[in-house]
Enzyme design. Structure first.
Site, PDB file in Angstrom:
ATOM      1  N   ARG A  58       0.828  -1.213   0.000  1.00 50.21           N
ATOM      2  CA  ARG A  58       0.000   0.000   0.000  1.00 50.21           C
ATOM      3  C   ARG A  58       0.860   1.260   0.000  1.00 50.21           C
ATOM      4  O   ARG A  58       0.407   2.317  -0.427  1.00 50.21           O
ATOM      5  CB  ARG A  58      -0.974  -0.035   1.178  1.00 50.21           C
ATOM      6  CG  ARG A  58      -2.142  -0.972   0.907  1.00 50.21           C
ATOM      7  CD  ARG A  58      -3.018  -1.115   2.120  1.00 50.21           C
ATOM      8  NE  ARG A  58      -2.674  -2.275   2.916  1.00 50.21           N
ATOM      9  CZ  ARG A  58      -2.946  -2.418   4.211  1.00 50.21           C
ATOM     10  NH1 ARG A  58      -3.553  -1.448   4.864  1.00 50.21           N
ATOM     11  NH2 ARG A  58      -2.619  -3.526   4.849  1.00 50.21           N
ATOM     12  N   GLU A  95       5.475  -9.660  17.048  1.00 48.91           N
ATOM     13  CA  GLU A  95       5.007 -10.182  18.336  1.00 48.91           C
ATOM     14  C   GLU A  95       5.409 -11.658  18.457  1.00 48.91           C
ATOM     15  O   GLU A  95       5.889 -12.109  19.487  1.00 48.91           O
ATOM     16  CB  GLU A  95       3.496 -10.007  18.412  1.00 48.91           C
ATOM     17  CG  GLU A  95       2.980 -10.082  19.808  1.00 48.91           C
ATOM     18  CD  GLU A  95       1.513  -9.719  19.879  1.00 48.91           C
ATOM     19  OE1 GLU A  95       0.927  -9.401  18.828  1.00 48.91           O
ATOM     20  OE2 GLU A  95       0.962  -9.788  20.986  1.00 48.91           O
TER      21      GLU A  95
HETATM   22  O1  LIG Z   1       3.021  -0.112  11.592  1.00 47.52           O
HETATM   23  P1  LIG Z   1       3.007  -1.604  11.328  1.00 47.52           P
HETATM   24  O2  LIG Z   1       2.564  -2.402  12.505  1.00 47.52           O
HETATM   25  O3  LIG Z   1       4.293  -2.082  10.732  1.00 47.52           O
HETATM   26  O4  LIG Z   1       1.847  -1.871  10.258  1.00 47.52           O
HETATM   27  C1  LIG Z   1       1.570  -1.029   9.167  1.00 47.52           C
HETATM   28  C2  LIG Z   1       1.847  -1.720   7.860  1.00 47.52           C
HETATM   29  O5  LIG Z   1       0.927  -2.823   7.700  1.00 47.52           O
HETATM   30  C3  LIG Z   1       0.266  -2.695   6.447  1.00 47.52           C
HETATM   31  O6  LIG Z   1       0.954  -3.371   5.440  1.00 47.52           O
HETATM   32  P2  LIG Z   1       0.935  -4.946   5.266  1.00 47.52           P
HETATM   33  O7  LIG Z   1       2.197  -5.508   5.853  1.00 47.52           O
HETATM   34  O8  LIG Z   1      -0.373  -5.483   5.765  1.00 47.52           O
HETATM   35  O9  LIG Z   1       1.095  -5.150   3.701  1.00 47.52           O
HETATM   36  P3  LIG Z   1       0.219  -4.656   2.428  1.00 47.52           P
HETATM   37  O10 LIG Z   1       0.461  -3.179   2.278  1.00 47.52           O
HETATM   38  O11 LIG Z   1       0.838  -5.440   1.323  1.00 47.52           O
HETATM   39  O12 LIG Z   1      -1.235  -4.985   2.681  1.00 47.52           O
HETATM   40  C4  LIG Z   1       0.284  -1.214   6.173  1.00 47.52           C
HETATM   41  O13 LIG Z   1       0.127  -0.928   4.785  1.00 47.52           O
HETATM   42  C5  LIG Z   1       1.604  -0.759   6.709  1.00 47.52           C
HETATM   43  O14 LIG Z   1       2.671  -0.903   5.771  1.00 47.52           O
HETATM   44  N1  LIG Z   2      -6.105  -2.034  11.335  1.00 52.26           N
HETATM   45  C1  LIG Z   2      -5.453  -2.018  10.166  1.00 52.26           C
HETATM   46  N2  LIG Z   2      -6.129  -1.685   9.041  1.00 52.26           N
HETATM   47  C2  LIG Z   2      -5.491  -1.661   7.851  1.00 52.26           C
HETATM   48  N3  LIG Z   2      -4.196  -1.982   7.699  1.00 52.26           N
HETATM   49  C3  LIG Z   2      -3.488  -2.319   8.792  1.00 52.26           C
HETATM   50  N4  LIG Z   2      -2.176  -2.659   8.956  1.00 52.26           N
HETATM   51  C4  LIG Z   2      -1.970  -2.894  10.259  1.00 52.26           C
HETATM   52  N5  LIG Z   2      -3.107  -2.723  10.963  1.00 52.26           N
HETATM   53  C5  LIG Z   2      -4.080  -2.349  10.064  1.00 52.26           C
END
Ligand SMILES: O=P(O)(O)OC[C@H]1O[C@H](OP(=O)(O)OP(=O)(O)O)[C@H](O)[C@@H]1O
Ligand SMILES: Nc1ncnc2[nH]cnc12
Length: 172
Positions: A58, A95
């Site tokens: 994202r 975690e």
């Molecule tokens: O602050 P954090 O606890 O590290 O979480 C936030 C991250 O999690 C999500 O990505 P995700 O790893 O789900 O991958 P995606 O963007 O491919 O869905 C989001 O887009 C952030 O990059």
């Molecule tokens: N609550 C949440 N919604 C969307 N993306 C996330 N990545 C980590 N936590 C999330």
């Protein structure tokens, strides 16, 4: 414009207890999408950003149009095994267990000014790892910008050494 109204919340996705913030409803709305990109770009004006870095996936969606808008380059940070040339890897604790992110070794030159852009700040682990990769290559992280902050997860504490800005904050 109140961008929070454009974000859809899905309970118990991808796991029970998670209230997932779905940005696809914002992205598909042309006024909201333009406003989001313009606002993030405005936050970076005057910082002379050379490179926007976005973490997969994202972070690509949000980071690329902002990089274009401010006339910066874009560098992807990817999950392991996706980048074809020589990489630098940063491993970090979750975690339960470990995760890792990678960047191309030649993606950033020493002294370049870098902004990190991602959609959402949760625990801050993803973006802290991204900042470490940039710094290992000699880049200077001048700004970290998110669309959404989940303040109750206290990711900002992990990023206290950086200039962090978010557009929408959820407190629970
Ligand atoms: O602050 P954090 O606890 O590290 O979480 C936030 C991250 O999690 C999500 O990505 P995700 O790893 O789900 O991958 P995606 O963007 O491919 O869905 C989001 O887009 C952030 O990059
Ligand atoms: N609550 C949440 N919604 C969307 N993306 C996330 N990545 C980590 N936590 C999330």
């Amino acid at each position: 414009m109140d961008l929070s109204k454009k974000i859809r919340e899905i309970q118990d996705f991808p796991k029970e207890g998670i209230n997932f913030k779905d940005i696809t409803t914002l992205l598909q709305d042309k006024e909201a999408f333009t406003y989001m990109v313009d606002t993030l770009a405005a936050q970076l004006k005057d910082l002379n950003v050379d490179i926007v870095v976005g973490p997969e996936s994202r972070g690509f969606i949000v980071g690329v149009p902002v990089a274009y808008k401010i006339g910066a380059g874009f560098v992807p940070v990817r999950k392991p095994g996706k980048l074809p040339a020589e990489i630098v890897r940063y491993e970090y604790e979750l975690e339960y267990g470990k995760d890792a992110l990678e960047i191309h070794r030649d993606a950033i030159q020493p002294g370049q000014k870098v902004a990190i852009i991602d959609d959402l700040l949760a625990t801050g682990g993803t973006v802290l790892a991204t900042a470490k990769l940039i710094e290992e290559l000699g880049g200077e992280v001048v700004s970290i910008n998110f669309l959404i902050e989940l303040a109750f997860l206290k990711g900002r504490e992990k990023l206290s050494n950086y200039n962090v800005k978010t557009l929408i904050t959820y407190h629970d």
